[in-house]
Design a protein around this motif. Structure first.
Motif, PDB file in Angstrom:
ATOM      1  N   ILE A  85       0.820  -1.214   0.000  1.00 45.26           N
ATOM      2  CA  ILE A  85       0.000   0.000   0.000  1.00 45.26           C
ATOM      3  C   ILE A  85       0.857   1.269   0.000  1.00 45.26           C
ATOM      4  N   PHE A  86       1.859   1.314   0.868  1.00 44.71           N
ATOM      5  CA  PHE A  86       2.621   2.549   1.077  1.00 44.71           C
ATOM      6  C   PHE A  86       4.006   2.554   0.442  1.00 44.71           C
ATOM      7  N   GLY A  87       4.498   1.403   0.014  1.00 45.13           N
ATOM      8  CA  GLY A  87       5.853   1.321  -0.515  1.00 45.13           C
ATOM      9  C   GLY A  87       6.849   1.068   0.602  1.00 45.13           C
ATOM     10  N   SER A  88       8.022   0.610   0.240  1.00 43.96           N
ATOM     11  CA  SER A  88       9.011   0.231   1.248  1.00 43.96           C
ATOM     12  C   SER A  88       9.538   1.428   2.032  1.00 43.96           C
ATOM     13  N   THR A  89       9.507   2.601   1.446  1.00 42.70           N
ATOM     14  CA  THR A  89      10.028   3.787   2.124  1.00 42.70           C
ATOM     15  C   THR A  89       9.106   4.269   3.233  1.00 42.70           C
ATOM     16  N   ASP A  90       7.800   4.248   2.992  1.00 41.44           N
ATOM     17  CA  ASP A  90       6.845   4.839   3.933  1.00 41.44           C
ATOM     18  C   ASP A  90       6.139   3.845   4.846  1.00 41.44           C
ATOM     19  N   LYS A  91       6.355   2.557   4.649  1.00 40.27           N
ATOM     20  CA  LYS A  91       5.584   1.575   5.419  1.00 40.27           C
ATOM     21  C   LYS A  91       5.809   1.667   6.920  1.00 40.27           C
ATOM     22  N   GLY A  92       6.970   2.127   7.341  1.00 32.48           N
ATOM     23  CA  GLY A  92       7.260   2.238   8.765  1.00 32.48           C
ATOM     24  C   GLY A  92       6.594   3.417   9.448  1.00 32.48           C
ATOM     25  N   GLN A  93       5.937   4.251   8.675  1.00 32.75           N
ATOM     26  CA  GLN A  93       5.313   5.449   9.234  1.00 32.75           C
ATOM     27  C   GLN A  93       3.879   5.212   9.692  1.00 32.75           C
ATOM     28  N   TYR A  94       3.412   3.964   9.590  1.00 31.64           N
ATOM     29  CA  TYR A  94       2.014   3.683   9.906  1.00 31.64           C
ATOM     30  C   TYR A  94       1.868   2.587  10.949  1.00 31.64           C
ATOM     31  N   GLN A  95       0.916   2.804  11.831  1.00 32.74           N
ATOM     32  CA  GLN A  95       0.525   1.811  12.822  1.00 32.74           C
ATOM     33  C   GLN A  95      -0.719   1.112  12.285  1.00 32.74           C
ATOM     34  N   THR A  96      -0.823  -0.171  12.523  1.00 31.23           N
ATOM     35  CA  THR A  96      -1.918  -0.962  11.971  1.00 31.23           C
ATOM     36  C   THR A  96      -2.801  -1.509  13.079  1.00 31.23           C
ATOM     37  N   THR A  97      -4.107  -1.306  12.935  1.00 30.04           N
ATOM     38  CA  THR A  97      -5.052  -1.877  13.887  1.00 30.04           C
ATOM     39  C   THR A  97      -6.181  -2.563  13.131  1.00 30.04           C
ATOM     40  N   TYR A  98      -6.767  -3.534  13.795  1.00 32.82           N
ATOM     41  CA  TYR A  98      -7.940  -4.209  13.252  1.00 32.82           C
ATOM     42  C   TYR A  98      -8.840  -4.588  14.414  1.00 32.82           C
ATOM     43  N   ASN A  99     -10.084  -4.203  14.316  1.00 35.41           N
ATOM     44  CA  ASN A  99     -11.063  -4.512  15.356  1.00 35.41           C
ATOM     45  C   ASN A  99     -10.585  -4.017  16.724  1.00 35.41           C
ATOM     46  N   GLY A 100      -9.932  -2.855  16.709  1.00 33.50           N
ATOM     47  CA  GLY A 100      -9.479  -2.238  17.948  1.00 33.50           C
ATOM     48  C   GLY A 100      -8.180  -2.781  18.513  1.00 33.50           C
ATOM     49  N   GLN A 101      -7.551  -3.723  17.822  1.00 33.13           N
ATOM     50  CA  GLN A 101      -6.311  -4.309  18.327  1.00 33.13           C
ATOM     51  C   GLN A 101      -5.133  -3.939  17.428  1.00 33.13           C
ATOM     52  N   LEU A 102      -4.029  -3.592  18.067  1.00 32.71           N
ATOM     53  CA  LEU A 102      -2.804  -3.269  17.347  1.00 32.71           C
ATOM     54  C   LEU A 102      -2.240  -4.532  16.703  1.00 32.71           C
ATOM     55  N   LEU A 103      -1.854  -4.431  15.441  1.00 31.45           N
ATOM     56  CA  LEU A 103      -1.275  -5.575  14.728  1.00 31.45           C
ATOM     57  C   LEU A 103       0.214  -5.352  14.515  1.00 31.45           C
ATOM     58  N   ARG A 104       1.000  -6.326  14.898  1.00 33.69           N
ATOM     59  CA  ARG A 104       2.452  -6.263  14.705  1.00 33.69           C
ATOM     60  C   ARG A 104       2.775  -6.505  13.228  1.00 33.69           C
ATOM     61  N   PRO A 105       3.937  -6.036  12.762  1.00 35.19           N
ATOM     62  CA  PRO A 105       4.306  -6.249  11.355  1.00 35.19           C
ATOM     63  C   PRO A 105       4.333  -7.721  10.946  1.00 35.19           C
ATOM     64  N   SER A 106       4.634  -8.606  11.884  1.00 37.61           N
ATOM     65  CA  SER A 106       4.713 -10.033  11.556  1.00 37.61           C
ATOM     66  C   SER A 106       3.364 -10.749  11.661  1.00 37.61           C
ATOM     67  N   ALA A 107       2.323 -10.028  12.075  1.00 32.72           N
ATOM     68  CA  ALA A 107       1.005 -10.653  12.234  1.00 32.72           C
ATOM     69  C   ALA A 107       0.414 -11.037  10.884  1.00 32.72           C
TER      70      ALA A 107
END
Length: 76
Positions: free
Chosen positions: A31-53
């Motif tokens: 979605i964001f490209g390799s340069t910008d992917k670290g600038q976003y936090q990911t959540t689903y259904n109110g829970q934080l998702l780790r990059p390896s999830a």
């Protein structure tokens, strides 16, 4: 390919097709490209998702994966 719904900030939810074995880091890179992917936090259904999830597969336009841009807070 697996279809997942995501929402970036307050934008309208969108869908994207990804490989079934993708993790959150793969999704962010697509979605964001390799340069910008670290600038976003990911959540689903109110829970934080780790990059390896594993990417949730039961997403909908009403319950998307949400990406929130991280803000660097200056130290006081």
């Amino acid at each position: 390919m697996v279809k997942v719904w995501f929402q970036h900030e307050q934008n309208v939810p969108s869908k994207i097709n990804i490989d079934p074995d993708s993790d959150i880091d793969d999704l962010k890179e697509k979605i964001f490209g390799s340069t910008d992917k670290g600038q976003y936090q990911t959540t689903y259904n109110g829970q934080l998702l780790r990059p390896s999830a594993e990417v949730p597969r039961d997403t909908t336009d009403e319950m998307p994966i949400v990406f929130t841009k991280l803000v660097n807070v200056p130290s006081s």
